[in-house]
Motif scaffolding. Structure first.
Motif, short mmCIF file in Angstrom:
data_model
loop_
_atom_site.label_atom_id
_atom_site.label_comp_id
_atom_site.label_asym_id
_atom_site.label_seq_id
_atom_site.Cartn_x
_atom_site.Cartn_y
_atom_site.Cartn_z
N SER A 144 50.97 46.99 49.77
CA SER A 144 49.36 47.78 48.99
C SER A 144 48.15 46.97 48.59
CB SER A 144 50.02 49.23 48.68
OG SER A 144 48.35 49.51 47.80
N GLU A 145 47.30 47.13 48.56
CA GLU A 145 46.70 45.77 47.56
C GLU A 145 46.33 46.58 46.83
OE1 GLU A 145 41.96 46.45 49.05
OE2 GLU A 145 42.34 48.43 49.47
N ARG A 203 42.47 43.73 50.35
CA ARG A 203 42.21 44.05 51.64
C ARG A 203 40.67 44.19 52.49
NH1 ARG A 203 40.92 46.65 55.67
NH2 ARG A 203 39.22 47.83 55.30
N GLU A 204 40.32 44.22 51.65
CA GLU A 204 39.03 43.93 52.00
C GLU A 204 38.19 42.43 52.32
OE1 GLU A 204 39.16 47.58 51.30
OE2 GLU A 204 39.17 46.07 49.85
N THR A 207 43.04 41.08 55.47
CA THR A 207 43.99 42.15 55.39
C THR A 207 45.44 41.95 55.77
OG1 THR A 207 43.25 42.19 57.98
CG2 THR A 207 42.12 43.19 56.56
N ASP A 235 45.49 49.73 53.10
CA ASP A 235 44.42 50.10 52.76
C ASP A 235 44.17 50.78 50.92
OD1 ASP A 235 41.27 49.70 51.56
OD2 ASP A 235 41.65 51.09 52.72
N ASP A 271 37.19 49.57 53.69
CA ASP A 271 38.01 50.20 53.92
C ASP A 271 38.50 50.54 55.40
OD1 ASP A 271 38.64 50.54 51.30
OD2 ASP A 271 37.52 52.21 50.60
N GLU A 272 40.06 51.04 55.56
CA GLU A 272 40.21 51.32 56.65
C GLU A 272 41.19 52.51 56.73
OE1 GLU A 272 43.13 48.78 57.78
OE2 GLU A 272 45.08 49.00 56.22
N SER A 276 37.79 54.96 55.84
CA SER A 276 36.72 54.06 55.98
C SER A 276 35.97 54.81 57.21
CB SER A 276 36.81 53.03 57.24
OG SER A 276 37.88 53.85 58.00
#
Length: 804
Positions: A144-145, A203-204, A207, A235, A271-272, A276
């Motif tokens: 995880s970020e 992550r942005e 990734t 994310d 984000d994802e 997002s």
């Protein structure tokens, strides 16, 4: 009884085996030890086993020295000539000793006479022949970020089948700003690595992180193996949605159809996943009228027309759109949209056909008016201004006659055979934005006029026709083409009259007036007619009619339909000729000459001669081309007095035709008569004295020459004063019997005048007169007896050969 006999044999066998085993145990020596590296090449020598065991090399073959195999594989063997122990196939230590630190091959060497057994121990020393490798080539990690720096992640360790220093000693990680490794040592001494996060992930920003982990062993030279580490960053909802622009201005024409797209709003979230996913909605600052006129798709952000838009009601619509993500702690962004309604060109121009003439003749004059049209548009300004046009490829033009009235004119000559009708599309377009247009299509049909001459595919036709054709036979089909229509297209064929030798073409040929089929009305004879040249005309049925003609050349092809005619030697009755020759004739003397003629064409009329019967084949020869019969030797007393020759004259046709003549030769014991000087007066006796013979020859010759001279003179005078009525006047030729012993055998039958038969029958005392014959007639041969006068000669019908 049998079992009792077999038992002592088995007991003896066991006793011998025990003795041999005990003897061999006595001779087992101490263990011989060797050390070799693995992977030695085939044929490599380990040691001289015979020397180490104290054996005589010369006795190895006789004593049958051998090595036992291991697990059905024979890695080593003994060279019985040198006593050397050598490698048969490569030894892989990792295959034989999978997980052992030490590896030995134990072999037994056996010899006979006496039996001895030696224990051999081969130590296989490890070499660095295996590179470290990972059980998985790719390792996947999800981080995880939001993970803090310093976090550890276990990695799969590498495996190396080698032992000791050749096994895995260290690990290395490719360059990375976010990760490093820490090497750990297990209880069994194996090495493994932990992945450590040295910097927080975003992550942005990135990734996926791709890393390469390398394992290196301690061998010399060192070997290595690699594995990929793919770190996927998970994310967290740490970004708010953002529109492409903060404000949008859209121009929308009035009367836009319901459901049409006004604008497509697009907001993005870095984000994802659900963080997002965006939801669109109107803000509280958007009026109810605007929300009733336009619809907003909450998922795609599309703004579409919901109700009819009228420029006169509202000209500007303002709205505010909010985009919200679907994360656990949702974030949002907003933008403003201004829709400006513009007036549109919503009336199409109209076109009306006031008059139109169709069909028209294809020969209509240029600039003739064939239609009048009017145009109109309910809009005003530029939206009401109209442009009118037709395709540039058409032979027509538009000319303005008054306000909004136009005339359609013929601008180029029209040809129905190229284009039978025209679809004329008249298009009107206003000058609005966007422009509107309308069109009207009229079809102009062209009427045919007789403006095309019939055309034959060829200007000259050559038609071969085989002679002896059947009357009414189809020779050819001569068809012309006329691209006109109806009666202008209907063709009539006929032969243009032309006379050939007072004969009309219509008597010889006929043509079908409807389809142009040409027929022969008679049977043609190549020997009479060889070719015809005339014209055929094709005429249409238009007013006035048009026509064209074509030249036709009929060539009569020859068939071999005429049998050769033997004209020499002359035969008054039947086909037998009697000749007398002296027995003293020399070798090569010309006895007779056979001449035949054929009225066929040159190819078919070539005559060859050959014997059908020859009493004595050694006495006479025949030239196959000129027909000359000559003696091949002198007569002997053994030769018969009477010789019979049958000669066949054969033409060159297919199938060949022929004629024969029989010549009976009688030999006399005198030299008075020769072929060239014989007379017709028969001798009453065969034997003369030499003096009498010479006197008779001299007197006869003088009398004969005098008589011939008189006859020739009389004939020439008669023909000059009284020309023949049966044939046109022509120069006559007289051939005397003495001066024309053998006539020329080359007779051309297709000259302007056909040759009459000419030859001198010297023995018969005949006079042959060649008379010209008109083309197409046959030969006329007149035989004139020497003993008669001119009157008797002309009236001698019994001795005249006529072929018509």
């Amino acid at each position: 009884m049998d079992s009792f006999v077999r038992a002592p044999n088995q007991i003896l066998r066991y006793v011998w085996m025990c003795l041999i085993l005990s003897e061999s145990l006595k001779h087992v020596s101490t263990v011989t030890h060797y050390s070799i590296p693995e992977e030695m090449g085939e044929g490599s020598v380990v040691a001289n086993l015979a020397a180490d065991l104290g054996l005589d090399v010369k006795t190895l073959n006789r004593r049958k020295m051998r090595l036992d195999t291991i697990a059905s594989k024979k890695y080593l063997d003994i060279n019985k000539e040198t006593g050397e122990l050598y490698v048969v196939q490569k030894i892989d230590r990792e295959h034989i000793c999978t997980s052992k630190l030490t590896c030995f091959l134990k072999l037994d060497a056996t010899i006979e006479n006496p039996i001895r057994m030696f224990n051999i121990e081969i130590e296989i020393i490890d070499i660095n022949d295996n590179a470290p490798h990972f059980r998985r080539d790719t390792m996947h990690l999800d981080i995880s970020e939001s993970t803090s720096a310093g976090e550890r992640f276990s990695l799969n360790n590498a495996f190396d089948p080698d032992i000791g220093s050749n096994s895995v000693k260290s690990y290395y990680l490719s360059d990375s700003t976010h990760f490093s490794i820490e090497i750990q040592t297990g209880r069994d001494g194996s090495k493994f690595a932990d992945l450590i996060l040295t910097k927080a992930l975003d992550r942005e920003e990135q990734t996926v992180h791709n890393l390469i982990l390398t394992a290196v062993d301690g061998g010399v030279p060192a070997r290595s193996g690699t594995a990929s580490i793919i770190v996927r960053v998970l994310d967290t909802n740490d970004n708010a949605p953002q529109f492409d622009k903060d404000s949008y201005t859209v121009n929308l024409t009035e009367n836009a159809p319901t459901g049409s797209l006004v604008v497509k709003l697009n907001a993005t979230d870095k984000d994802e996943g659900s963080n997002s996913e965006i939801h669109y909605s109107y803000s509280l600052y958007t009026s109810e009228k605007t929300q009733q006129t336009f619809s907003l798709n909450p998922d795609s952000g599309d703004i579409r027309v919901k109700e009819t838009i009228n420029y006169e009601d509202f000209r500007i619509y303002d709205m505010e759109i909010i985009a919200t993500d679907k994360g656990s702690n949702s974030l949002s962004g907003k933008c403003k949209v201004k829709i400006i309604v513009t007036d549109m060109n919503d009336n199409h121009p109209e076109i009306s056909i006031k008059s139109f003439s169709s069909p028209v003749k294809e020969g209509i004059a240029v600039n003739t008016v064939i239609a009048v049209v009017s145009v109109s548009d309910k809009d005003s300004g530029e939206n009401g201004q109209i442009d009118i046009h037709i395709s540039d490829d058409l032979p027509f033009a538009l000319k303005e006659s008054s306000d909004n009235y136009y005339e359609l004119l013929v601008s180029e000559p029209l040809d129905r055979e190229k284009v039978p009708e025209y679809d004329i599309t008249i298009t009107v377009t206003d000058r609005g934005n966007p422009p509107l247009s309308d069109n009207e299509t009229i079809t102009l049909e062209l009427l045919d006029i007789n403006d095309n001459v019939p055309q034959f595919p060829q200007t000259f036709y050559t038609i071969p026709v085989m002679e002896n054709n059947a009357p009414g036979a189809l020779l050819s089909s001569l068809t012309a083409i006329d691209p006109d229509l109806h009666e202008n297209q209907y063709l009539v064929y006929f032969i243009i009259e032309k006379e050939i030798v007072n004969t009309s073409m219509s008597i010889l040929f006929s043509i079908n007036p409807e389809n142009g089929n040409l027929y022969a009305l008679k049977t043609f004879d190549y020997e009479i007619e060889k070719e015809f040249l005339f014209h055929i005309e094709a005429r249409d049925s238009g007013v006035p009619p048009l026509s064209s003609n074509v030249t036709v050349h009929i060539i009569i092809m020859d068939q071999n339909d005429n049998t050769p005619l033997i004209v020499s030697p002359w035969r008054a009755h039947g086909s037998v000729v009697e000749e007398k020759i002296p027995r003293s004739t020399d070798k090569g003397t010309l006895i007779a000459k056979v001449i035949a003629i054929d009225s066929d064409s040159v190819h078919n009329s070539r005559i060859t001669y050959q014997f059908l019967h020859n009493t004595d084949a050694t006495l006479f020869s025949l030239d196959q081309y000129n027909g000359e019969i000559r003696t091949m030797r002198m007569f002997s007393y053994r030769d018969s007095r009477h010789q019979q020759l049958v000669v066949i004259a054969k033409d060159n046709g297919e199938p060949a035709l022929s004629a024969t003549v029989t010549i009976k030769l009688s030999t006399v014991e005198t030299a008075l008569k020769t072929y060239a000087d014989m007379t017709e007066v028969p001798l009453g006796y065969d034997i003369f004295s030499d003096l009498n013979l010479y006197l008779v020859i001299g007197l006869g010759s003088v009398s004969f020459l005098l008589l011939i001279t008189i006859l020739v003179t009389i004939v020439l005078k008669c023909q000059k004063t009284k020309p023949s009525k049966a044939a046109p006047p022509c120069r006559n030729s007289v051939i005397s019997e003495r001066n024309s012993t053998i006539a020329d055998s080359t007779l051309v039958s297709n000259d302007a005048y056909w040759y009459s038969l000419f030859l001198a029958e010297t023995r018969k005392g005949k006079l042959v007169v060649r008379q010209p014959v008109p083309k197409g007639a046959r030969y006329v041969v007149s035989s004139l007896p020497r003993s008669t006068g001119l009157t008797e000669t002309s009236d001698s019908a019994a001795s005249t050969l006529q072929v018509k």
